[in-house]
Write a protein that holds these residues in place. Structure first.
Motif, PDB file in Angstrom:
ATOM      1  N   PHE A 126     -13.811 -37.997  -9.878  1.00  0.00           N
ATOM      2  CA  PHE A 126     -13.494 -39.032  -8.894  1.00  0.00           C
ATOM      3  C   PHE A 126     -14.119 -38.752  -7.522  1.00  0.00           C
ATOM      4  CE2 PHE A 126     -10.073 -39.391 -12.027  1.00  0.00           C
ATOM      5  CZ  PHE A 126     -10.124 -40.754 -12.296  1.00  0.00           C
ATOM      6  N   MET A 127     -14.339 -37.467  -7.213  1.00  0.00           N
ATOM      7  CA  MET A 127     -14.955 -37.115  -5.931  1.00  0.00           C
ATOM      8  C   MET A 127     -15.994 -36.016  -6.162  1.00  0.00           C
ATOM      9  SD  MET A 127     -11.904 -37.208  -3.081  1.00  0.00           S
ATOM     10  CE  MET A 127     -10.865 -36.004  -3.894  1.00  0.00           C
ATOM     11  N   PRO A 128     -17.171 -36.375  -6.663  1.00  0.00           N
ATOM     12  CA  PRO A 128     -18.180 -35.366  -7.020  1.00  0.00           C
ATOM     13  C   PRO A 128     -18.593 -34.464  -5.861  1.00  0.00           C
ATOM     14  CG  PRO A 128     -18.794 -37.546  -7.842  1.00  0.00           C
ATOM     15  CD  PRO A 128     -17.629 -37.739  -6.936  1.00  0.00           C
ATOM     16  N   SER A 129     -18.615 -35.012  -4.658  1.00  0.00           N
ATOM     17  CA  SER A 129     -19.071 -34.220  -3.514  1.00  0.00           C
ATOM     18  C   SER A 129     -18.050 -33.175  -3.078  1.00  0.00           C
ATOM     19  CB  SER A 129     -19.393 -35.138  -2.332  1.00  0.00           C
ATOM     20  OG  SER A 129     -18.237 -35.842  -1.923  1.00  0.00           O
ATOM     21  N   SER A 130     -16.869 -33.186  -3.693  1.00  0.00           N
ATOM     22  CA  SER A 130     -15.848 -32.194  -3.339  1.00  0.00           C
ATOM     23  C   SER A 130     -16.301 -30.774  -3.622  1.00  0.00           C
ATOM     24  CB  SER A 130     -14.551 -32.469  -4.117  1.00  0.00           C
ATOM     25  OG  SER A 130     -14.008 -33.711  -3.763  1.00  0.00           O
ATOM     26  N   ILE A 131     -17.263 -30.631  -4.516  1.00  0.00           N
ATOM     27  CA  ILE A 131     -17.726 -29.285  -4.855  1.00  0.00           C
ATOM     28  C   ILE A 131     -18.343 -28.586  -3.646  1.00  0.00           C
ATOM     29  CG2 ILE A 131     -20.088 -29.901  -5.572  1.00  0.00           C
ATOM     30  CD1 ILE A 131     -19.602 -27.948  -7.974  1.00  0.00           C
ATOM     31  N   HIS A 132     -18.773 -29.350  -2.655  1.00  0.00           N
ATOM     32  CA  HIS A 132     -19.338 -28.768  -1.437  1.00  0.00           C
ATOM     33  C   HIS A 132     -18.263 -28.436  -0.404  1.00  0.00           C
ATOM     34  CE1 HIS A 132     -23.341 -29.685  -2.876  1.00  0.00           C
ATOM     35  NE2 HIS A 132     -23.002 -30.946  -3.051  1.00  0.00           N
ATOM     36  N   SER A 133     -17.026 -28.828  -0.674  1.00  0.00           N
ATOM     37  CA  SER A 133     -15.944 -28.606   0.285  1.00  0.00           C
ATOM     38  C   SER A 133     -15.502 -27.142   0.274  1.00  0.00           C
ATOM     39  CB  SER A 133     -14.760 -29.514  -0.052  1.00  0.00           C
ATOM     40  OG  SER A 133     -13.613 -29.131   0.662  1.00  0.00           O
ATOM     41  N   ILE A 134     -15.328 -26.585   1.466  1.00  0.00           N
ATOM     42  CA  ILE A 134     -14.866 -25.196   1.568  1.00  0.00           C
ATOM     43  C   ILE A 134     -13.479 -25.049   0.952  1.00  0.00           C
ATOM     44  CG2 ILE A 134     -14.240 -23.348   3.170  1.00  0.00           C
ATOM     45  CD1 ILE A 134     -16.306 -24.439   5.101  1.00  0.00           C
ATOM     46  N   SER A 135     -12.597 -26.003   1.227  1.00  0.00           N
ATOM     47  CA  SER A 135     -11.233 -25.915   0.699  1.00  0.00           C
ATOM     48  C   SER A 135     -11.230 -25.977  -0.824  1.00  0.00           C
ATOM     49  CB  SER A 135     -10.365 -27.038   1.274  1.00  0.00           C
ATOM     50  OG  SER A 135     -10.885 -28.309   0.935  1.00  0.00           O
TER      51      SER A 135
ATOM     52  N   TRP B 200     -23.588 -30.168   7.945  1.00  0.00           N
ATOM     53  CA  TRP B 200     -23.997 -28.770   7.991  1.00  0.00           C
ATOM     54  C   TRP B 200     -23.121 -28.014   7.009  1.00  0.00           C
ATOM     55  CZ3 TRP B 200     -22.211 -23.877  10.024  1.00  0.00           C
ATOM     56  CH2 TRP B 200     -23.226 -22.925  10.124  1.00  0.00           C
ATOM     57  N   GLY B 201     -23.725 -27.613   5.909  1.00  0.00           N
ATOM     58  CA  GLY B 201     -22.931 -26.991   4.856  1.00  0.00           C
ATOM     59  C   GLY B 201     -21.994 -28.012   4.257  1.00  0.00           C
ATOM     60  N   SER B 202     -20.711 -27.740   4.348  1.00  0.00           N
ATOM     61  CA  SER B 202     -19.711 -28.648   3.785  1.00  0.00           C
ATOM     62  C   SER B 202     -19.091 -29.552   4.840  1.00  0.00           C
ATOM     63  CB  SER B 202     -18.601 -27.836   3.113  1.00  0.00           C
ATOM     64  OG  SER B 202     -17.937 -27.057   4.085  1.00  0.00           O
ATOM     65  N   GLN B 203     -19.512 -29.395   6.094  1.00  0.00           N
ATOM     66  CA  GLN B 203     -18.920 -30.179   7.173  1.00  0.00           C
ATOM     67  C   GLN B 203     -19.667 -31.500   7.332  1.00  0.00           C
ATOM     68  OE1 GLN B 203     -16.125 -29.108   8.750  1.00  0.00           O
ATOM     69  NE2 GLN B 203     -16.210 -27.359   7.350  1.00  0.00           N
ATOM     70  N   ARG B 204     -18.921 -32.597   7.252  1.00  0.00           N
ATOM     71  CA  ARG B 204     -19.511 -33.920   7.421  1.00  0.00           C
ATOM     72  C   ARG B 204     -18.701 -34.680   8.463  1.00  0.00           C
ATOM     73  NH1 ARG B 204     -21.091 -36.085   1.362  1.00  0.00           N
ATOM     74  NH2 ARG B 204     -22.480 -34.362   0.835  1.00  0.00           N
TER      75      ARG B 204
ATOM     76  N   LEU C 298      -6.903 -40.673   5.986  1.00  0.00           N
ATOM     77  CA  LEU C 298      -5.755 -39.769   5.971  1.00  0.00           C
ATOM     78  C   LEU C 298      -5.928 -38.703   7.048  1.00  0.00           C
ATOM     79  CD1 LEU C 298      -5.331 -39.178   2.127  1.00  0.00           C
ATOM     80  CD2 LEU C 298      -3.829 -40.529   3.581  1.00  0.00           C
ATOM     81  N   GLU C 299      -5.368 -38.933   8.207  1.00  0.00           N
ATOM     82  CA  GLU C 299      -5.287 -37.931   9.266  1.00  0.00           C
ATOM     83  C   GLU C 299      -6.629 -37.264   9.573  1.00  0.00           C
ATOM     84  OE1 GLU C 299      -3.167 -34.290   8.611  1.00  0.00           O
ATOM     85  OE2 GLU C 299      -2.099 -34.510  10.494  1.00  0.00           O
ATOM     86  N   ASN C 300      -7.418 -37.900  10.382  1.00  0.00           N
ATOM     87  CA  ASN C 300      -8.690 -37.361  10.869  1.00  0.00           C
ATOM     88  C   ASN C 300      -9.768 -37.235   9.795  1.00  0.00           C
ATOM     89  OD1 ASN C 300      -7.355 -37.082  13.322  1.00  0.00           O
ATOM     90  ND2 ASN C 300      -6.781 -34.968  12.890  1.00  0.00           N
ATOM     91  N   ARG C 301      -9.623 -37.950   8.710  1.00  0.00           N
ATOM     92  CA  ARG C 301     -10.650 -37.901   7.671  1.00  0.00           C
ATOM     93  C   ARG C 301     -10.528 -39.123   6.773  1.00  0.00           C
ATOM     94  NH1 ARG C 301      -8.161 -35.257   2.924  1.00  0.00           N
ATOM     95  NH2 ARG C 301      -5.972 -35.129   3.442  1.00  0.00           N
ATOM     96  N   ILE C 302     -11.650 -39.463   6.181  1.00  0.00           N
ATOM     97  CA  ILE C 302     -11.684 -40.533   5.188  1.00  0.00           C
ATOM     98  C   ILE C 302     -12.028 -39.905   3.846  1.00  0.00           C
ATOM     99  CG2 ILE C 302     -12.940 -42.582   4.401  1.00  0.00           C
ATOM    100  CD1 ILE C 302     -13.355 -43.320   7.328  1.00  0.00           C
ATOM    101  N   ILE C 303     -11.250 -40.229   2.840  1.00  0.00           N
ATOM    102  CA  ILE C 303     -11.561 -39.765   1.489  1.00  0.00           C
ATOM    103  C   ILE C 303     -12.358 -40.863   0.802  1.00  0.00           C
ATOM    104  CG2 ILE C 303     -10.643 -39.010  -0.727  1.00  0.00           C
ATOM    105  CD1 ILE C 303      -8.216 -37.961   0.692  1.00  0.00           C
TER     106      ILE C 303
ATOM    107  N   LEU D 266     -14.749 -37.102   4.796  1.00  0.00           N
ATOM    108  CA  LEU D 266     -15.578 -37.348   5.975  1.00  0.00           C
ATOM    109  C   LEU D 266     -14.697 -37.230   7.214  1.00  0.00           C
ATOM    110  CD1 LEU D 266     -17.428 -40.513   4.614  1.00  0.00           C
ATOM    111  CD2 LEU D 266     -18.354 -38.196   4.720  1.00  0.00           C
ATOM    112  N   SER D 267     -15.065 -36.337   8.119  1.00  0.00           N
ATOM    113  CA  SER D 267     -14.262 -36.116   9.326  1.00  0.00           C
ATOM    114  C   SER D 267     -14.464 -37.254  10.317  1.00  0.00           C
ATOM    115  CB  SER D 267     -14.655 -34.789   9.984  1.00  0.00           C
ATOM    116  OG  SER D 267     -14.412 -33.713   9.121  1.00  0.00           O
TER     117      SER D 267
END
Length: 369
Positions: free
Chosen positions: A201-210, A43-47, A10-15, A22-23
Motif C-alpha cells: 500500500f505504501m511502497p516508498s515506506s522502505i526508504h523511511s527511517i522509522s 535527502w535520504g528518507s526525508q521528504r 496526519l499531524e505535520n505529514r501527509i500519508i 511527506l512532511s
C-alpha cells in the motif's frame, strides 16, 4: 521537482500511497483527505513539501478520533504539565511537536529516542493493560483478545498511525488470529507479512527511517533470541529468566540491530543505551498504565497525576545522569557508508562462526615443525 499528492493529513505529514510520508504543516483538521501539488526536497528518507497548493480537502470520520486525542492531551497538560507532561504526551499519544529539543536530544543520547515514537513496545503495553483488565472482569480469553486488538487498532489511529505502530498492529492481529484459531504463528513470518502489506500500500515506506529501524529492531530480537533459545531454556530460575535475562536480551538485541542505522542517519552511538533501556522501559510501562488510570478515574486525577509526574520526573533524572557520564555517546560522521559496510562485515563473520560451530566443523591448523 513538483509532484501531485493525494492522501490523509496526519499531524505535520501527509500519508500518500505513492510517495509515502511527506512532511508538511497545514492549517486543516487532522485526518482529512487532502490533495494538491507541491515542490519537495528529498535527502535520504526525508521528504519535505514546499510551495504547496491545496486543491481540496475533505473531513473524514477519523477527525473525531483526533479531536478525542486533543482532549486526552489536554488532560495530561492539566494534571501533569511542564516538560514531564510533554514527555507523557510524546510517549503515549505520539505528540512530539511540543517537546523541547533538549529533551529529545537527551532521549537520543541515552539510546532511548525510540520511546518517544509510539511503536511495538507501546502497542504491546497497551494491549496487555487492556487484556488484563478484560480478564479481571471475567471476559473469556478469546473475546478478550479480539476486543483488545480492536482497541489497540483504535489506539494506533489515535497516535497518528505511524509506520512502527502500524507494523506492530498488523503483527498483533496475526498473533490474535493464531491464538483464536489455536495455531502457532511464526514471528518471523508475521514480521515479513506485515512488511509486505505495508509495502503493497505504501511502497516508498522502505526508504523511511522509522520503517527500517522498526523492522530491523524486531528482526534482531527474533533472530538473537532464536540463536540463544537453547541456552535460555537451561536457566532454571523462571523469575530471573522472565524478568531479567529475557528483557536484557531483547533490549540488547534491539540495540545491536539498530545502532548502525542510528549512527548512519543521526551521527551518534549511545554507549549506555542498554543500561538506559533496562531502567526506562519498565518506567514507560508504569507511565502508560498510570496515564490510562488518569483518563479513566477522574475522581483520583490529582493523586494519579502526581504519581505519573513522579514517574516521568524519575525517567528524566535518570537520563540526565546517564547523559552526563563521560563517553556516554560517540559522535560519528552522518551517512558514512563505511559504518554500514563495517557492520555488515562483522555480521557475516559472526554468521560464519555460528555455522561452523553448528556443523561441528574443525578448521585444521598446521603448525610448522
Amino acid at each position: 521537482m513538483r509532484l501531485f499528492f493525494s492522501g490523509v493529513y496526519l499531524e505535520n505529514r501527509i500519508i500518500d500511497p505513492v510517495y509515502g510520508e511527506l512532511s508538511i504543516n497545514l492549517h486543516i483538521e487532522p485526518a482529512s483527505i487532502v490533495y494538491g501539488s507541491a515542490r519537495y526536497t528529498e535527502w535520504g528518507s526525508q521528504r519535505k513539501l514546499t510551495e504547496v497548493r491545496i486543491k481540496g480537502n475533505h473531513p473524514t470520520i477519523l477527525n473525531r478520533i483526533f479531536n478525542y486525542r486533543d482532549m486526552l492531551d489536554n488532560k495530561i497538560d492539566e494534571s501533569i504539565g511542564g516538560d514531564i507532561g510533554k514527555i507523557c504526551s510524546a510517549i503515549i499519544l505520539g505528540k512530539r511537536g511540543d517537546l523541547p529539543p533538549y529533551i529529545y536530544k537527551r532521549f537520543q543520547y541515552c539510546g532511548a529516542a525510540h520511546l518517544l515514537a509510539v511503536s511495538g513496545l507501546h502497542t504491546g503495553i497497551v494491549f496487555m493493560i487492556i487484556l488484563i483488565f478484560l480478564m479481571v472482569i471475567q471476559i473469556k480469553r478469546k473475546p478478550a483478545l479480539i476486543i483488545s486488538g480492536l482497541l489497540v487498532s483504535l489506539y494506533a489511529l489515535l497516535t497518528g498511525l505511524r509506520l512502527p505502530v502500524l507494523r506492530a498492529s498488523i503483527m498483533l492481529w496475526f498473533f490474535i488470529i493464531g491464538e483464536v484459531k489455536e495455531r502457532n504463528i511464526d514471528p518471523l513470518n508475521t514480521l515479513s507479512a506485515s512488511g509486505i502489506l505495508i509495502l503493497i500500500f505504501m511502497p516508498s515506506s522502505i526508504h523511511s527511517i522509522s520503517f527500517q529501524l522498526s523492522f530491523i529492531a524486531v528482526f534482531s530480537i527474533l533472530i538473537i533470541l532464536k540463536v540463544f533459545e537453547s541456552r535460555l531454556s537451561q536457566i532454571s530460575n523462571n523469575w530471573l529468566k522472565k524478568w531479567i535475562i529475557i528483557p536484557m536480551f531483547v533490549t540488547l538485541s534491539a540495540q545491536l540491530g539498530t545502532f548502525p542505522l542510528v549512527a548512519y542517519y543521526f551521527g551518534y552511538i549511545p554507549l549506555f543505551g542498554l543500561i538506559a533501556n533496562l531502567i526506562l522501559i519498565p518506567l514507560v510501562g508504569t507511565l502508560i498504565a498510570g496515564t490510562f488510570l488518569l483518563w479513566t478515574i477522574p475522581i483520583l486525577q490529582d493523586s494519579i497525576g502526581s504519581f505519573v509526574w513522579g514517574t516521568g520526573y524519575l525517567m528524566n533524572k535518570i537520563m540526565i545522569i546517564l547523559e552526563r557520564l563521560p563517553y556516554s555517546v560517540i559522535e560519528v560522521r552522518e551517512r558514512d557508508p563505511r559504518i554500514l559496510f563495517s557492520y555488515l562485515f562483522l555480521v557475516i563473520i559472526l554468521i560464519g562462526i555460528m555455522m561452523f560451530r553448528k556443523k561441528g566443523t574443525v578448521i585444521p591448523i598446521t603448525v610448522p615443525s
